[in-house]
Design an enzyme around this catalytic site. Structure first.
Site, short mmCIF file in Angstrom:
data_model
loop_
_atom_site.label_atom_id
_atom_site.label_comp_id
_atom_site.label_asym_id
_atom_site.label_seq_id
_atom_site.Cartn_x
_atom_site.Cartn_y
_atom_site.Cartn_z
N GLY A 167 57.12 59.39 -37.29
CA GLY A 167 56.08 58.75 -36.49
C GLY A 167 55.13 59.74 -35.82
N ARG A 294 68.32 64.00 -45.39
CA ARG A 294 69.35 64.28 -44.37
C ARG A 294 70.08 62.97 -44.09
NH1 ARG A 294 66.70 61.39 -40.48
NH2 ARG A 294 64.45 61.62 -40.44
N VAL A 297 69.79 58.60 -38.37
CA VAL A 297 70.33 57.98 -37.16
C VAL A 297 71.07 56.68 -37.52
CG1 VAL A 297 69.72 56.92 -34.95
CG2 VAL A 297 68.47 58.94 -35.74
#
Lengths: 457, 73
Positions: A167, A294, A297
């Site tokens: 973002g 990766r 979250v």
């Protein structure tokens, strides 16, 4: 585990705790890196060993590649887990780890580098037959070129930093007269924030949903583990994730997940990764945005839906094991929702607020999972992000998941800092959200309509 | 003319100082950007006035409730 006996965790917060838990279940020793601000962190308390790697500011500790690698070597670790954020998508760090003889728990450095360059990622997506948004295939070279691109694809459009992400480094331009200034400012910001002023332009679509696909591979075999719908956002950052997406038909899901596997296979992907898309539910179309190389979250959403432990799989694959599952081993059961509990004040435009958690009591009971590094009396440092906890619920269907989330939110007690708990309670009761009828600007444009802090979202 | 202290509402560090001594500012305009929890948070001038003192420098830590600028209003 053949090669990895001891794992160095180059991260903090809840993801560090998550990785320590995976290590313990695998019988791998955990070594936790921590900054001076994190000496009282839960990760430090839980890890087998911990090493202070520098001062509180991230660039002096969690972003300090040399110190982290030296500390990992000195601790006797065989491998490094970068977590998310910080150095987790830094190709140079992955290379330096491998050069130092440390196994990097993540994809190949070359793949991190390719996917980190948005223009390269878009080109690869095109090659793999994955739809991308209309726009400049390569970074724009001049304001004149930007104006021409704008004429071709139409306004509003999005100016994005090639090296940006999460973002950050994005700017919406609604008309040609704003374009030149926006480009100049975006280039200056991108240069300061990311060290590169490369920008590209794409069509800004609205209203759309944000849906991503989890993949995992060993470099040869790739499977997808379904999607996560991350449409509920503020400031282009996610607040809620759920799976399955309430907006996908089985046909659209099939096309979306197949495209993710095609792109991951095209680059020979190894480890866990996520492909982000915008989805136009009305038109049943989707467009690739970027790939996150990766763990994310919101990975526990997928873990609860499929029963697989993604972090342990990541470590096993890094150890050299083949991917233990084939696509038809993947089963999706029920519905999962995650709410991010942040130390932010929604009434003040989601302004973050560090402080001491004078009271902290987590929900539990059927179908509830909380991933958190917080405890009563924990002092949230101002140097890092505002995430306190990820509250996840599983339900046999979406309706049960929604009522369970409302129940769990009611049990969550945090005193000392403002949180997003009340926001989530309101959201989970909003008829539009219950109906699955939302878009990425829903919080700003609907829930915050007329609110004095609407412009901050 | 009265002295008005401009207060940071949040703990963090000074990211940018947007004004210098002698500058005139309007009410509700950002004078300082504080970085806290990876976000840039503007500190707004509560009233119109002239900057008399800048009490912080880029990189300084700042606490909730700390004065960062003095305005002559």
């Amino acid at each position: 585990m053949k090669r990895i006996k001891s794992l160095f965790i180059a991260n903090r917060g809840e993801i560090a705790v998550r990785i320590i838990r995976a290590c313990r279940e695998l019988g791998v020793a955990s070594v936790q890196a921590y900054s001076e601000a994190d000496s009282e962190s839960l990760a430090v308390k839980l890890a087998d060993k911990s090493v202070c790697v520098g001062a509180a500011p991230s660039k002096e500790s969690y972003l300090n590649q040399k110190v982290l690698i030296e500390a990992a070597k000195a601790s006797g670790a065989d491998a490094i887990h970068p977590g998310y954020g910080f150095l987790s998508e830094n190709a140079e760090f992955a290379e330096e780890c491998e050069k130092a003889g440390l196994i990097y728990v993540g994809p190949q450095a070359s793949v991190i580098r390719l996917m980190g360059d948005k223009a390269a990622a878009r080109r690869l997506a095109s090659e793999a037959g994955v739809p991308i948004t209309m726009g400049s295939p390569d970074p724009i070279k001049s304001a004149e070129e930007a104006v021409e691109t704008g004429k071709r694809i139409g306004y509003p459009l999005l100016v994005k930093a090639a090296a940006g992400g999460g973002g950050r480094g994005m700017r919406v331009v609604s008309q040609e007269s704003e374009l030149k200034e926006s480009i100049e400012r975006a280039a200056a910001e991108a240069s300061a924030a990311f060290g590169s002023d490369a920008l590209y332009i794409e069509k800004y679509l609205s209203p759309v949903r944000h849906v991503e696909v989890q993949v995992i591979g060993d470099g040869k075999n790739i499977v997808h583990l379904g999607e996560r719908d991350c449409t509920i956002q503020r400031r282009h950052q996610k607040l809620v994730e759920e799976s399955p997406s309430p907006a996908l038909t089985p046909q659209l899901r099939e096309r979306l997940t197949a495209s993710a596997v095609a792109l991951a296979r095209h680059v020979g992907y190894r480890s866990a990764g996520t492909l982000e898309y915008i989805v136009d539910a009305a038109k049943q179309e989707f467009y690739f945005i970027e790939m996150n190389t990766r763990i994310q979250v919101e990975h526990p959403v997928t873990e609860m839906l499929t029963g697989f432990d993604l972090v342990k799989m990541q470590i096993r694959i890094a150890d050299g094991e083949p991917l233990p599952i084939a696509q038809n081993d993947v089963r999706f059961s029920g519905h999962v929702i995650e709410c991010r509990i942040n130390a932010e004040d929604p009434e003040k435009g989601f302004m973050p607020r560090p402080g001491v958690l004078s009271e902290y009591s987590m929900p539990s009971g059927p179908g509830v999972r909380v991933d958190s590094h917080a405890y009563p009396g924990y002092k949230l440092p101002p140097h890092y992000d505002s995430l306190i906890a990820k509250l996840l619920v599983w339900g046999s269907d979406r309706e049960e998941a929604l009522s369970r989330m409302q129940r769990a939110l009611g049990e969550f007690q945090i005193v000392g800092v403002p949180t997003t708990i009340e926001f989530h309670k309101r959201l989970v009761g909003e008829p539009d959200f219950v109906a699955g009828d939302v878009h990425t600007r829903y919080v700003k444009e609907q829930m915050w309509a007329g609110h004095p802090t609407q412009h901050m979202l | 003319m009265a002295d008005t202290k401009v207060i940071s509402e949040v703990t963090g560090s000074i990211w940018k100082v947007l004004v210098a001594v002698g500058d005139s500012v309007e009410a509700d305009t950002p004078v300082i950007l504080v970085e806290s929890m990876k976000m840039e948070i503007p500190v707004l001038a509560p009233d119109a006035g002239v900057v008399a003192e800048v009490l912080v420098a880029v990189g300084d830590p700042v606490s909730e409730g700390q004065a960062v600028i003095t305005l002559k209003t």
